[in-house]
Design an enzyme around this catalytic site. Structure first.
Site, mmCIF file in Angstrom:
data_model
loop_
_atom_site.group_PDB
_atom_site.id
_atom_site.type_symbol
_atom_site.label_atom_id
_atom_site.label_comp_id
_atom_site.label_asym_id
_atom_site.label_seq_id
_atom_site.Cartn_x
_atom_site.Cartn_y
_atom_site.Cartn_z
ATOM 1 C CG ASP A 395 -2.075 0.842 1.193
ATOM 2 O OD1 ASP A 395 -1.871 1.815 0.170
ATOM 3 O OD2 ASP A 395 -2.833 0.843 2.104
ATOM 4 C CG ASP A 458 -9.451 3.110 1.497
ATOM 5 O OD1 ASP A 458 -8.738 2.828 0.523
ATOM 6 O OD2 ASP A 458 -9.103 3.075 2.682
HETATM 7 C C1 GLA Z 1 -5.551 2.420 2.637
HETATM 8 C C2 GLA Z 1 -6.079 1.201 1.884
HETATM 9 C C3 GLA Z 1 -6.983 0.448 2.728
HETATM 10 C C4 GLA Z 1 -6.465 -0.117 3.974
HETATM 11 C C5 GLA Z 1 -5.766 1.314 4.600
HETATM 12 C C6 GLA Z 1 -5.057 0.574 5.979
HETATM 13 O O1 GLA Z 1 -6.440 3.430 2.943
HETATM 14 O O2 GLA Z 1 -6.495 1.686 0.660
HETATM 15 O O3 GLA Z 1 -7.631 -0.656 1.912
HETATM 16 O O4 GLA Z 1 -5.375 -0.926 3.606
HETATM 17 O O5 GLA Z 1 -4.871 1.851 3.926
HETATM 18 O O6 GLA Z 1 -4.280 1.582 6.441
#
Ligand code: GLA
Length: 644
Positions: A395, A458
């Site tokens: 990520d 998200d």
């Molecule tokens: C980002 C990702 C999420 C999750 C969070 C964790 O927002 O897109 O899917 O993994 O980080 O902190």
């Protein structure tokens, strides 16, 4: 009260529950987070606290006079100054052309800006809609207040238009007692990598399994249906899987492809983020893994149990549970106290016939400020493999402080770096890129070794979020193929909530059918985001319909294309390996059922086609030229169209 006297109704009296919002739950006389309504320091007693994208519909009888309100961004978002929204008031009349007419707009409003007064003449109107849009920069922190909002009226009392919802309803028959083998018909493994595949089969237990034509190096446990071992020779091996019990026998073709490409069908599993978020513990992971087996999801092909953020050390934390040295003297990553023994945890998951996933960031920190892999990629990849992980979500997050700019080279660099390290490991580790779609990652995710890549920000459990993400995936359709999947983010069905408090998904039952149908059509990774041990019958039904899951797991690996898109409905179609199509008819209206038709000419088909309703697992008959279905508000009819 005298006839002809103007009366007043406040928006908060109409009922906050009828609002649609892009995040959270709209509240009466409070902000969306439950604080007193407040805009630029000014407090308000009354009004609705909502969130972009929002809509509130009010039916009028033509005799209402004015709508007034003070609108603005709620002060509770302090520190997130990029928030911006636009309020508008729209007149709507289905019998007119055009149906809608903007009466008033606030213009884009910023955080901290004084409330703006709306004072709108609504005489003669049948319906008004109070809209909150995102101001052009996404919905993050768009907490929007309709303060002191009220209608002055003469005739009948204005009434909210209520979005359609009904009690959860189950469409799919339960699996029968006779063995049936489910899941993907194909599985990829690299030569020399350790192999684990559990034959997914429904039917009464005890069941015994056998396999014909298993390649050298693999063995089957006939009681559990688990195939393990190592195959050294490249090649495609056609095997037959067999499952038997007292009631009968099932046989199914299965291809084991030993070569460079893994993840030949979209990964199916669970991830901790949409429920436990940073509160996640070792026990949460074990509970979902256990329930994956006990509730029978494993029998439908569900496999991965993935830990998201927050398993590592957070160097600047005061909390003794998560603080400490982030690495040992060799630079290997250490876990925080909520994860006392990672190897023991993955052994537990593998012992159930499942696989394990982990998460980190190419940056110095993860999104939640825990330690990331930056400059320790080799150690981290090695440790993940030593621990026994089969999946890595990588990520971007704090890598934005390292990247010089957002050029393609800079976007690709950290992903190639980790790919090189993963490929040195003696395990197959599915590589999931998470960078929210930057630089149109679907065009180069494969080149940097990704097996799947997030195409958006998200998801949250609202219609606005899920539908905006899901229905915008046509742009990347042509890049999906075996080993390479577009990822519109994880599922928001069941109890979700980003921990520790969970709530049942805010999607209506119809919206949840749409969510799963669409994600299957999109060949998206399917990662359940709720604690599996808490799953109810409705959610279990959504996640265990083998004919629906088969659409997702089809070996051809095509992603559905958008065939029709208009304000009222959409039609998507996915080519299947056996020459049939899967077609989803989606009703975009929140309020009304709609008859949606699809002509064969739009699908490139001719003549007689057999139509099968996949949620009901029922043939609907033979159709010529076209198929039509009455679809619930925000709902779907999902069918296989099979040439006769
Ligand atoms: C980002 C990702 C999420 C999750 C969070 C964790 O927002 O897109 O899917 O993994 O980080 O902190």
């Amino acid at each position: 009260m005298e006839k002809g006297e103007t009366k007043v109704i406040w928006l908060d009296e109409l009922g906050a529950q009828y609002a649609e919002e892009g995040w959270g739950r709209t509240q009466a006389n409070k902000s969306i987070d439950g604080n007193p309504l407040s805009v630029a320091g000014r407090k308000f007693e009354r009004g609705l606290g909502t969130h972009a994208d929002g809509c509130y519909r009010i039916n009028l009888d033509g005799k209402a006079k004015t709508f007034t309100a003070l609108v603005g961004i709620d002060d509770e978002i302090e520190g997130n100054e990029w928030a911006s929204v636009e309020f508008s008031i729209v007149a709507y009349d289905e019998n007119n052309t055009p149906k809608s007419r903007v009466l008033w707009k606030s213009g884009v409003m910023k955080a901290g800006q004084n409330a703006i007064k709306a004072d709108v003449n609504i005489e003669g109107l049948k319906e008004i809609r109070l809209i909150v849009s995102d101001g052009g920069n996404g919905i993050n922190y768009d907490h929007a207040d309709w303060a002191e909002a009220k209608i002055d009226y003469l005739g009948n009392k204005p009434e909210p238009v209520k979005p359609y919802t009904r009690e959860p309803y189950i469409l799919t028959p339960k699996p029968g007692p006779v063995p049936k083998i489910n899941g993907a018909g194909i599985f990829g493994v690299r030569p020399g990598s350790s192999f684990l595949f559990t034959i997914p089969a429904t039917g009464d237990r005890p069941m015994t399994f056998s396999v014909q034509g298993l390649p050298e190096g693999l063995t089957l446990d006939g009681k559990t249906g688990r195939i393990i071992g190592v195959v050294n020779n490249e090649g495609a091996y056609n095997v037959k899987l067999i499952a038997e019990n007292e009631k009968g026998r099932a046989k199914r073709d299965f291809r084991i492809v030993v070569g460079d490409t893994i993840c030949l069908t979209p990964p199916m599993g669970w991830n901790s983020w949409n429920c436990w978020a940073c509160g996640v513990t070792d026990e949460n992971i074990r509970a979902s893994a256990r329930a994956m087996v006990e509730k029978g999801l494993i029998n439908h092909g569900w496999t991965y149990i993935n830990i998201d953020d927050c398993w590592m050390i957070k160097p600047d934390s005061d909390d003794p549970v998560i603080s400490g040295e982030p690495r040992n003297k060799n630079g290997m990553p250490l876990t925080n106290k909520k994860f006392p023994d990672m190897k023991d945890l993955t052994d537990y998951i593998h012992g159930l016939g499942l696989k394990a996933g982990i998460y980190t960031s190419p940056g110095p920190y993860t999104c939640q400020g825990f330690i990331g892999s930056y400059e320790y990629e080799a150690q981290d990849a090695k440790q993940f493999a030593n621990w026994g992980f089969d999946y890595l979500k990588y990520d971007w997050c704090y890598y934005s402080r390292i990247a010089k700019d957002k050029s393609l080279d800079e976007l690709k660099r950290p992903y190639m770096r980790m790919r090189d390290e993963l490929l040195k490991q003696p395990r197959d580790i599915i590589y999931s890129l998470c960078q929210y779609g930057m630089g149109e990652v679907w065009k180069w995710g494969e080149e940097v070794g990704g097996n799947c890549w997030r195409t958006t920000g998200d998801i949250v459990d609202t219609w606005s979020s899920m539908s905006k993400i899901g229905f915008s995936q046509n742009k990347c359709s042509k890049y999906a193929k075996p080993g390479c999947w577009n990822d519109p983010d994880m599922l928001v069905v069941g109890n979700v909530g980003w921990g520790p408090e969970l709530h049942p998904s805010n999607l209506t039952p119809d919206e949840q059918y749409t969510h799963i149908s669409l994600w299957c059509l999109l060949s998206a990774p399917l990662l359940i985001g709720c604690p599996i041990e808490q799953i109810d019958d409705f959610t279990l039904n959504l996640l265990t319909n083998d004919e629906v899951l088969e659409v997702n797991q089809d070996p051809l690996g095509k992603q559905a294309e958008q065939i029709i898109k208009n304000e009222d409905y959409q039609v998507w179609a996915k080519k299947m390996e056996n020459g049939s199509l899967t077609v989803g008819l989606f009703n975009m209206d929140s309020y009304k059922h709609k008859a949606i038709a699809i002509e064969w000419s739009k699908l490139g088909l001719k003549g007689k086609q057999r139509i099968r309703d996949l949620w009901r697992q029922k043939d609907l008959g033979i159709f010529q030229e076209r198929f039509e279905s009455n679809v619930s508000p925000h709902g779907v009819t999902l069918v296989r169209v099979i040439p006769e």
